[in-house]
Scaffold this motif. Sequence first.
Motif, mmCIF file in Angstrom:
data_model
loop_
_atom_site.group_PDB
_atom_site.id
_atom_site.type_symbol
_atom_site.label_atom_id
_atom_site.label_comp_id
_atom_site.label_asym_id
_atom_site.label_seq_id
_atom_site.Cartn_x
_atom_site.Cartn_y
_atom_site.Cartn_z
ATOM 1 N N TRP A 592 -29.152 -33.730 53.062
ATOM 2 C CA TRP A 592 -29.975 -33.718 54.524
ATOM 3 C C TRP A 592 -30.267 -35.258 54.834
ATOM 4 O O TRP A 592 -31.173 -35.763 53.843
ATOM 5 C CB TRP A 592 -31.122 -32.714 54.671
ATOM 6 N N PRO A 594 -32.530 -37.589 57.681
ATOM 7 C CA PRO A 594 -33.228 -37.867 58.964
ATOM 8 C C PRO A 594 -32.556 -38.512 59.976
ATOM 9 O O PRO A 594 -32.433 -39.795 59.988
ATOM 10 C CB PRO A 594 -34.688 -38.188 58.494
ATOM 11 N N THR A 598 -31.137 -34.543 63.664
ATOM 12 C CA THR A 598 -31.795 -33.483 62.812
ATOM 13 C C THR A 598 -33.125 -33.676 62.704
ATOM 14 O O THR A 598 -34.011 -32.562 62.534
ATOM 15 C CB THR A 598 -31.267 -33.950 61.421
ATOM 16 N N TYR A 599 -33.962 -34.907 63.373
ATOM 17 C CA TYR A 599 -35.386 -34.735 63.299
ATOM 18 C C TYR A 599 -35.846 -35.504 64.431
ATOM 19 O O TYR A 599 -36.959 -35.098 64.973
ATOM 20 C CB TYR A 599 -35.955 -35.303 61.804
ATOM 21 N N HIS A 602 -36.551 -34.713 68.292
ATOM 22 C CA HIS A 602 -37.516 -33.432 68.344
ATOM 23 C C HIS A 602 -38.977 -33.571 67.984
ATOM 24 O O HIS A 602 -39.741 -32.466 68.069
ATOM 25 C CB HIS A 602 -36.743 -32.338 67.611
ATOM 26 N N VAL A 603 -39.438 -34.669 67.537
ATOM 27 C CA VAL A 603 -40.778 -34.943 67.134
ATOM 28 C C VAL A 603 -41.285 -35.726 67.926
ATOM 29 O O VAL A 603 -40.757 -36.658 68.771
ATOM 30 C CB VAL A 603 -40.898 -35.284 65.760
ATOM 31 N N GLN A 607 -45.430 -38.978 65.005
ATOM 32 C CA GLN A 607 -44.642 -38.195 64.098
ATOM 33 C C GLN A 607 -43.506 -39.013 63.303
ATOM 34 O O GLN A 607 -43.440 -39.153 62.363
ATOM 35 C CB GLN A 607 -44.173 -36.720 64.396
ATOM 36 N N ALA A 611 -43.456 -40.614 59.604
ATOM 37 C CA ALA A 611 -42.474 -40.447 58.759
ATOM 38 C C ALA A 611 -42.301 -41.603 58.244
ATOM 39 O O ALA A 611 -41.732 -42.004 56.710
ATOM 40 C CB ALA A 611 -41.107 -39.887 59.358
ATOM 41 N N GLU A 637 -34.030 -44.346 62.093
ATOM 42 C CA GLU A 637 -32.850 -43.800 61.478
ATOM 43 C C GLU A 637 -32.405 -44.936 60.393
ATOM 44 O O GLU A 637 -32.107 -44.455 59.553
ATOM 45 C CB GLU A 637 -31.821 -43.593 62.707
ATOM 46 N N PRO A 647 -38.933 -34.205 55.793
ATOM 47 C CA PRO A 647 -40.325 -33.756 56.409
ATOM 48 C C PRO A 647 -40.920 -32.585 55.360
ATOM 49 O O PRO A 647 -39.986 -31.779 54.754
ATOM 50 C CB PRO A 647 -39.866 -33.051 57.639
#
Length: 698
Positions: A592, A594, A598-599, A602-603, A607, A611, A637, A647
């Motif tokens: 996986w 980020p 995938t992340y 959507h935040v 956030q 990260a 990214e 996360p």
Amino acid sequence: MPASRTKIALSASRDIPFNKLVLSQANVRRVQAGISIEELAEDIARRTLLTALTVRPVLDENGAETGIFEVPAGGRRFKALERLVAQKRLNKTAPIPCIVRTEGIAEEDSLAENVQRVPLHPLDQFRAFETLREKGQTVDEIAAAFFVTPNVVKQRLKLAAVAPALLEAYANEEMVLDQLMAFTVSPDHERQIEVWEGLKQRYGKQPHEIRRLLTEGAVRNSDRRAKFVGIETYEGAGGVVLRDLFQPDDGGWLQDAGLLERMVADKLTAEAEAVRAEGWRWVQVEMEFPYGYTYGMRRIVGEPEPISEADQSQLDELRSEHAELEAEYAEADELPDAIDTRLGELETAIEAIEQRPLRFTAEDLAIAGAFVSIDAAGRLRIDRGFIRPEDEPVVEPELKPQPDDGADNARSSSTVTEGDDSKHPTVSIEPDPDEIDDPSAPFSDRLLTSLSAHRTMALADALANDPPMAFLAALHALTLRLFYRSGRESCVEIEPRRLSLGSHIPALADAPYAQAIEERNWRWAETLPSTSAELWQALVSLDGDSREALFAHCISLTLNAVNEPYAYRSRAIAHADQLGMSLDLDMAKAGWKPTADTYFAHVTKAQILDAVRDAKDEATADRLAGLKKPQMIAAAEDLLADSGWLPAALRTARPDGGTERSGDGVGRDGATSSVDDHDVEAASGRDTDPAEFATAAE
């Protein structure tokens, strides 16, 4: 006359035979750096000596010149000339241009010559290379003349081709070389200037951001679409590829995304027509199907085409040669390159023969279809033999045989009637068998149920005392339900449900673990018999390791640890956490990463920054703080691509109470495990009975 008006008298220049020159100990250069003596000698041989040597006459005891001259400044040139003389490429009496100094200190001359020299500005070198190219010299010729690789020359020419306004900014120290290198990604001068003007007011102006802005809308060469079409084909159609000569770029970016999309669609359509010509009931075409797109469909596994005698003979020879080479080099620490290459060729040839096309019957083609798409590696993917539920042949329900009129007398309406005391029911008596005229008449339903109940309990007791057989029976029931149309052919009532995840889960189909499950499922589908009637015997014949592997795969298909807001499954999710700890699951190692899908998309921006701060440091997060969200996502990214950051929802709890984050294994904020979250949820009373809630409250 004032000193400021005194005329300067330059030192005399003379041609002195090389054999009259010696290297002076007054030369201040002790550390040899930069271009080598060998390369300098070759340069002098090519274009002769461009700078005279500075020399001083050697005097005798009376102060008279001896005819010998020391070289305090120009020692490297002297050594290069000395090398040419030793190679007999220069006559030892060849006249050497020299500046003869008699005043001052020899060490001062040497120091001044090196200190007062101003290095060439990199931009002047870029432009000089460009001038040589314009005057007809090739990249290889320029590289040979200045003892650099052709790639260095290409880089310099690329830098010289940046928009003049940006070169001017670089010359004025308004940008650094790393930023200038980033602008070489795109040849569009207008776009280069537009990006630079937009970045002027920002802090940092990071090279990765410049590259991202210049390649917006372009498609990376590593994209499945680019691999499917092929760079040469794309360029042959007039497409332009943007390349980065200063950093790994995965083959560059395809600038014309619209052209690429049309080429992908045309090629997929052509491939789909070829599949449709095979006679399938339907063919569905998409560039990429979501994970679980075949859920609910039954798959027919075709029979491989028989191998010809010639192919079998060739296969035997290839396998034999492969086995001989492996045996010969079994003890070697490292395979020779030639042997390693040959083994790879043999494996490819063996696979090509073993992967024979599948045959399907006319009945299969009439009810089944095929999916045509592109896999993650950019290869054509064709999945044949899927039957939609509405195309399944109608199966007549299994009906119990009806007795004839004579058999009616053999049946008794056996009933149990409860009296006042339900512990003592009244049971009607079955007729005496002697009273039945036909001894072959079937048992009554009641008796058959009674007998089979006894047999069921005895069978269950026997099964409980034979764990290997119980394992096999459970495996049979699971496999029937997961690989065949119905599970009614097993007496073991286990009802597995395969989790169906739709297209709303971003990037799931491309995840390495999702692909591994699908590949494993397909391998088992090919291994298992084509009909369910043969399944039991097939499972009996499997070795223990294979049975366990199939059992684990079947169980894995039923696992559901999806945390959906409307599903109150706190206990199940807590069990998933426990299972993750037991399996030592590390989502970063599992594959996986980020990404926007995938992340990050959507935040919130806060956030995203958190990260970056967690994975990198405060300063890196601060540099992104002023960006708009799309730019912030792209930058995050790049920064977190290979960081291993996770996360909190993906971090696996440890038995010691900590959590696993990424490469260093410890979260910045000591994020609690998801088990703790579910414990809190359970204590709140959701999905918890009153007794448990009271215990949690205590």
